[in-house]
Motif scaffolding. Structure first.
Motif, mmCIF file in Angstrom:
data_model
loop_
_atom_site.group_PDB
_atom_site.id
_atom_site.type_symbol
_atom_site.label_atom_id
_atom_site.label_comp_id
_atom_site.label_asym_id
_atom_site.label_seq_id
_atom_site.Cartn_x
_atom_site.Cartn_y
_atom_site.Cartn_z
ATOM 1 N N PRO A 294 10.245 -2.031 12.867
ATOM 2 C CA PRO A 294 11.464 -2.239 13.622
ATOM 3 C C PRO A 294 12.036 -0.859 14.199
ATOM 4 O O PRO A 294 11.686 0.113 13.988
ATOM 5 N N PRO A 295 12.439 -1.155 15.359
ATOM 6 C CA PRO A 295 12.943 0.007 16.147
ATOM 7 C C PRO A 295 14.024 0.765 15.460
ATOM 8 O O PRO A 295 14.629 0.274 14.535
ATOM 9 N N ASN B 159 11.265 -0.949 1.822
ATOM 10 C CA ASN B 159 9.839 -1.827 2.181
ATOM 11 C C ASN B 159 10.298 -2.531 3.734
ATOM 12 O O ASN B 159 9.104 -2.625 4.159
ATOM 13 N N GLU B 160 11.214 -3.101 3.905
ATOM 14 C CA GLU B 160 11.308 -3.758 5.076
ATOM 15 C C GLU B 160 11.355 -2.839 6.496
ATOM 16 O O GLU B 160 10.817 -3.145 7.493
ATOM 17 N N CYS B 161 11.544 -1.439 6.348
ATOM 18 C CA CYS B 161 11.564 -0.370 7.191
ATOM 19 C C CYS B 161 10.307 0.342 7.299
ATOM 20 O O CYS B 161 9.928 1.215 8.012
ATOM 21 N N SER B 162 9.233 -0.178 6.510
ATOM 22 C CA SER B 162 7.941 0.692 6.178
ATOM 23 C C SER B 162 6.643 -0.380 6.781
ATOM 24 O O SER B 162 6.556 -1.352 6.668
ATOM 25 N N THR C 215 0.706 -1.195 -0.147
ATOM 26 C CA THR C 215 0.050 -0.052 -0.078
ATOM 27 C C THR C 215 0.678 1.290 -0.073
ATOM 28 O O THR C 215 1.651 1.464 -0.762
ATOM 29 N N GLY C 216 0.953 2.028 1.093
ATOM 30 C CA GLY C 216 1.579 3.269 0.952
ATOM 31 C C GLY C 216 2.907 3.172 0.817
ATOM 32 O O GLY C 216 3.396 4.240 0.236
ATOM 33 N N ALA C 217 3.667 2.199 1.444
ATOM 34 C CA ALA C 217 5.117 2.105 1.160
ATOM 35 C C ALA C 217 5.434 2.198 -0.255
ATOM 36 O O ALA C 217 6.651 2.504 -0.389
ATOM 37 N N ARG D 279 10.882 3.700 8.810
ATOM 38 C CA ARG D 279 12.286 4.112 9.656
ATOM 39 C C ARG D 279 13.473 4.412 8.285
ATOM 40 O O ARG D 279 13.745 3.670 7.844
ATOM 41 N N ALA D 280 13.941 5.498 8.683
ATOM 42 C CA ALA D 280 14.850 6.026 7.787
ATOM 43 C C ALA D 280 16.095 6.617 8.060
ATOM 44 O O ALA D 280 16.410 7.481 9.216
ATOM 45 N N ASP D 281 17.189 6.045 7.893
ATOM 46 C CA ASP D 281 18.589 6.254 8.129
ATOM 47 C C ASP D 281 19.091 7.430 7.250
ATOM 48 O O ASP D 281 18.372 8.068 6.370
ATOM 49 N N GLU D 282 20.168 7.997 7.403
ATOM 50 C CA GLU D 282 20.720 9.328 6.880
ATOM 51 C C GLU D 282 20.608 9.002 5.059
ATOM 52 O O GLU D 282 20.073 9.715 4.240
ATOM 53 N N GLU D 283 20.820 7.868 4.853
ATOM 54 C CA GLU D 283 20.935 7.643 3.323
ATOM 55 C C GLU D 283 19.592 7.708 2.658
ATOM 56 O O GLU D 283 19.220 8.481 1.721
#
Lengths: 214, 330
Positions: free
Chosen positions: B247-248, B181-184, B150-152, B308-312
């Motif tokens: 995921p944290p 995808n795995e972080c969404s 869906t939204g991801a 969850r988003a890192d710098e990249e």
């Protein structure tokens, strides 16, 4: 007279299926709107209209050729899950029949078995998952069993049609585990599966075609 | 149901003709149902292709352009496109660097893209596939077709597109797309059913005083029906479901997405509750997007997606993009 399984037989089947799908499109879409996304009837109609047009414009001269052509059209015109699944089923059946101008009732049994394998390989569903396999597998088994008992083609296809219809109706009590209906969980129980229903229409059309010829 | 159409049979073609007229920077093949960047194939760039049923606009055709998709193939309404379309799109954007297929996890899309990848590989094109399955409303992945995309999908298309635009090789674009995808995670609610042009009436019956929790984007009923709730209560339910599963880690990208029939006024109000609850739960929001991005025709309702988003990922999210549906930085 026993029906002859030649290219003309499968073209008559295609004409019949196209008309049946046209007539039942709204009902199929209604079933699909209860547990899916309300497009099964229109998708099947689009696919079989295209298949009929393709076969009419370049009529194959073998049973295998007709089924392969129909399968190819379904894959390239329908989309959704039903296009690849029905398309693969018919292409596998067509390939199993090879290039012979006439095939036997036993060869048809093997082709139907190949269709089941094609659907299983691509979709990964099993009997009881509330999919087209719940109509197709019992139909193929009933057809084979009837031939074993010495039934003629029309008799064996009648047995297949009855088993497909019963299998489709029995999906009402099943919980969907594949396809879009699976997202409903327990709420998918109580509704007849649209794919199993269209499969029973396709098998019934085979039986009707045989009876008409005999 | 009244609709601004001529006849149901031509809605997709008519919309494609409209898209073509409004966006000369796109090549729109109405006959074969393809939307392609005009400058495709871009030399040495990984091609990024997506597609799916129509009815989710601006997804996917509205995300074709610099920094996002190279091509999209729209199917009939809520129906996966066919392998021929996808294979044609793949060939049109292939520069030699390979092509990534972004596929929402629905049986039809998965099967058709699988057949399309085989066709493309027969032509010698290197294809990778990333499956988007972010919908936490599907709790039982073992006994279902798995979580829905869906939204991801928006996040995956944006980030993969930015990385491809920057010249990354196919394997890296694919790996990063999978990571997004795995972080969404997403959760959607419907306040009304939607109406497909072919059917002409709502796809399911939702009485005035009730809402449907855990819906996808195809007008299918969700997992649970409840009496009508306030925006704040809906935000609580959605974030409970998402945060339990996310995921944290660091800050998040937030998408508050309208399903097509809910005014922006309501979406922004809903978003304020989402933001406040995230604050209470110590989840930092790095970027927010509010609007109708992954829709379900005229359905009223909304979905929340967190990544969850890192710098990249943040850098790729911020990279310039120029498409009909998403545009910034250029």
């Amino acid at each position: 007279m026993e029906a002859v399984l030649d290219a003309a037989f499968f073209r008559r089947w295609l004409t019949r299926v196209t008309a049946v799908v046209e007539r039942e499109a709204t009902a199929l879409t209604e079933l699909d709107s209860a547990i899916g996304d309300a497009d099964h009837g229109s998708n099947m109609r689009r696919g079989f209209d295209a298949a009929s047009a393709a076969v009419d414009s370049e009529p194959p001269d073998t049973p295998g050729g007709v089924l392969t052509a129909v399968g190819r059209q379904l894959i390239s015109k329908v989309g959704g899950a039903s296009g690849p699944l029905y398309g693969t089923a018919l292409r596998r059946a067509g390939r199993a029949l090879g290039g012979e101008p006439r095939v036997s009732a036993e060869q048809l049994r093997d082709a139907l078995g190949a269709a089941v394998d094609g659907v299983r390989d691509l979709g990964g569903a099993a009997v009881g998952d509330k999919t087209m396999l719940d109509a197709l597998v019992p139909a193929v088994e009933a057809y084979g069993a009837a031939l074993e008992r010495g039934a003629d083609l029309a008799g064996a296809l009648d047995a297949a049609a009855a088993a497909a219809r019963d299998g489709a109706e029995a999906t009402i009590g099943l919980r969907a585990r594949k396809g879009r209906a699976s997202y409903l969980g327990e709420r998918s129980v109580g509704h007849q599966d649209p794919g199993a229903t269209s499969t029973s229409l396709l098998v019934a059309a085979l039986a009707d075609t045989a009876r008409e010829a005999s | 149901m009244k609709m601004l159409i001529n006849v149901p049979e031509t809605v997709v073609s008519d919309a494609l003709r409209g898209l073509a007229a409004a966006h000369p920077e796109l090549t729109v093949d109405v006959q074969n149902r393809l939307v392609v960047r005009r400058d495709a194939p871009v030399a040495d760039k990984v091609g990024v292709v997506s597609g799916g049923g129509s009815g989710h606009e601006p997804l996917h055709g509205g995300y074709v352009g610099m920094g996002m998709l190279d091509a999209a193939c729209p199917g009939e309404v809520f129906t996966s496109p066919v392998p021929d379309q996808m294979a044609r799109a793949t060939a049109a954007v292939h520069s030699g660097a390979g092509v990534l297929h972004i596929v929402k996890n629905y049986t039809g899309d998965v099967l058709n893209f699988k057949l399309a990848a085989e066709l493309a590989e027969d032509e010698g094109i290197d294809v990778r596939q990333v499956l988007v399955d972010d919908d936490v409303a599907v709790t039982d992945s073992t006994h279902t077709a798995g979580r829905r995309g869906t939204g991801a999908t928006l996040f995956v298309e944006k980030v993969a597109g930015a990385l491809a635009e920057a010249g990354a090789p196919l394997d890296r674009v694919a790996a990063t797309a999978r990571k997004v995808n795995e972080c969404s995670r997403s959760f959607g609610v419907a306040l009304s059913a939607c109406t497909t042009p072919a059917k002409g009436s709502p796809t399911f019956d939702l009485p005035p005083g009730e809402l449907e929790l855990g819906v996808g984007i195809h007008g299918e009923p969700g997992r649970e029906r409840r009496g009508m709730m306030t925006a704040q209560e809906i935000a609580d339910v959605a974030l409970d479901a998402i945060l339990e599963d996310l995921p944290p880690g660091g800050p998040v990208l937030l998408l508050v997405n309208g399903m097509g029939g809910t005014p922006l006024l309501e979406l922004y109000g809903f978003s304020s509750h989402v933001q406040r609850i995230l604050g209470q739960r110590h989840v930092g929001v790095a970027r927010t997007l509010v609007g109708n991005y992954v829709t379900s025709l005229d359905m009223a309702g909304a979905s929340v997606t967190l990544c969850r988003a890192d710098e990249e990922l943040l850098r790729l999210w911020d990279a310039p993009v120029r498409t009909p549906g998403l545009r910034w930085g250029c």
